[in-house]
Scaffold this motif. Structure first.
Motif, short mmCIF file in Angstrom:
data_model
loop_
_atom_site.label_atom_id
_atom_site.label_comp_id
_atom_site.label_asym_id
_atom_site.label_seq_id
_atom_site.Cartn_x
_atom_site.Cartn_y
_atom_site.Cartn_z
N LEU A 86 82.76 60.61 54.94
CA LEU A 86 84.06 59.79 54.50
C LEU A 86 85.01 60.91 53.54
N TYR A 121 87.59 49.47 47.93
CA TYR A 121 86.82 48.79 48.76
C TYR A 121 85.49 49.23 48.60
N ILE A 123 81.67 49.63 50.32
CA ILE A 123 80.84 49.53 51.92
C ILE A 123 79.50 49.15 51.24
N LEU A 157 82.51 46.34 55.30
CA LEU A 157 83.55 46.76 54.07
C LEU A 157 84.19 45.71 53.78
N TYR A 167 85.65 44.02 57.60
CA TYR A 167 85.40 44.88 58.82
C TYR A 167 83.54 45.03 58.85
N ASN A 210 86.46 53.76 62.18
CA ASN A 210 86.91 52.43 62.11
C ASN A 210 86.78 51.87 60.45
N ILE A 211 85.90 52.55 59.76
CA ILE A 211 86.11 52.42 58.13
C ILE A 211 87.38 52.95 57.74
N ASN A 214 90.51 50.60 59.10
CA ASN A 214 90.50 49.47 58.32
C ASN A 214 91.06 49.54 57.08
N CYS A 215 90.75 50.73 56.29
CA CYS A 215 91.29 50.81 54.93
C CYS A 215 92.56 51.30 54.97
#
Length: 313
Positions: A86, A121, A123, A157, A167, A210-211, A214-215
């Motif tokens: 990340l 967000y 996780i 998420l 997500y 995908n994280i 989506n963010c």
């Protein structure tokens, strides 16, 4: 005699080729998941604040009589790999949660005030599958040994402002290595412990993109800190990607109502009432950063919480 020498030359060449091939096969064979995982390229943009709230090991691996849930190597290993990926994306400000107690202890020793930063967000995830196996093939003069590790990772998420899961997905990764011996000659290897890292890495690599998407698909938000006749200051600054000249829209918050279908309180869409443009940024970290802006809107200075400053979609 000549025939005997030729036979010796052939056998020597055969053994030499076998050892070369064994050395090549001993190298890690990349899994198909790793080969297909997309590489996240660091780009400039408004950064979201993200925290990994919990990442547990839900497998039965290494859970003996002395298993310590608070000090689980596989769970921490998964958090470290996800955090590194990340951070490498360049899209987030990562907030520490798993070792927060240690940070607070050091701040207390140094006599520093504990600064609390809320995430946009969260996780939440777990290692749901982990297994390893050895397989092999035995020929007339050769033997092959293959070591394989499989790992499965599941994440959710959560949008902190609503508590909703935006997500959720599970991914699997594999890693393997192979050695080969011929007439007792060639590579010999015990279990390769690094295969665990590579299998978990392969699974997480499938989820990171995908994280990010989506963010980043949801608009960046800020809030008014102070408004008077001389200046207007909003939260957020340089570390979040805010630059001089950036323009954001000002929204009057929508009404909060209870959704009869879900039983949850939801905020109706806000109404655009104007814009702000950044003229200066200040502060040195996400806790104390701010931006001085020009305001092109009429707002109630005594009720600043009634407004949201939002990135243009």
């Amino acid at each position: 005699m000549k025939f005997y020498r030729q036979v010796c030359y052939v056998m020597f060449a055969f053994l030499l080729c076998s050892q070369v091939n064994a050395a090549k096969n001993a190298k890690e064979t990349p899994s198909s998941q790793q080969a297909k995982s997309a590489k996240i390229v660091q780009e400039n943009g408004l950064k979201r604040k993200v925290a990994i709230a919990r990442f547990s090991n839900e497998t039965t691996y290494a859970k003996g009589a002395f298993y310590d849930k608070e000090n689980d190597p596989l769970g921490k290993q998964t958090v470290d790999i996800l955090s590194a990926k990340l951070a490498a994306s360049g899209k987030f400000i990562l907030l520490e949660r798993s070792d927060l107690d240690a940070i607070k202890a050091e701040q207390s020793i140094a006599g520093l005030d504990v600064q609390k930063i809320g995430a946009d967000y969260l996780i939440i995830g777990s290692l749901t599958k982990y297994g390893r196996k050895n397989t092999g093939e035995t020929g007339l003069v050769s033997r092959t040994k293959r070591q394989t590790v499989e790992a499965g990772v599941s994440i959710r998420l959560v949008d902190v402002s609503t508590g909703q899961i935006i997500y959720s997905e599970e991914a699997n990764g594999t890693a393997e290595t192979q050695t080969k011996t011929t007439l007792g000659m060639g590579g010999q290897a015990g279990f390769d412990a690094t295969l665990s890292d590579k299998a978990i890495d392969a699974a997480i690599s499938q989820l990171v993109e995908n994280i990010v998407n989506n963010c980043m698909d949801r608009p960046w938000k800020s809030y008014f800190l102070a408004v008077d006749d001389d200046s207007v200051i909003i939260s957020g600054g340089k570390s979040q990607g805010v630059k001089v000249g950036d323009t954001f829209i000002v929204l009057a918050r929508g009404k909060k109502v209870k959704n009869p279908q879900t039983g949850m309180m939801i905020e109706l869409p806000g109404k655009s009432i104007g814009t702000v443009t950044v003229v200066m940024t200040g502060g040195d970290d996400p806790v104390n950063e701010w931006s001085l802006v020009t305001l092109e809107a009429k707002i109630d200075k005594n009720n600043l919480s009634a407004y949201i400053i939002q990135e243009k979609e």
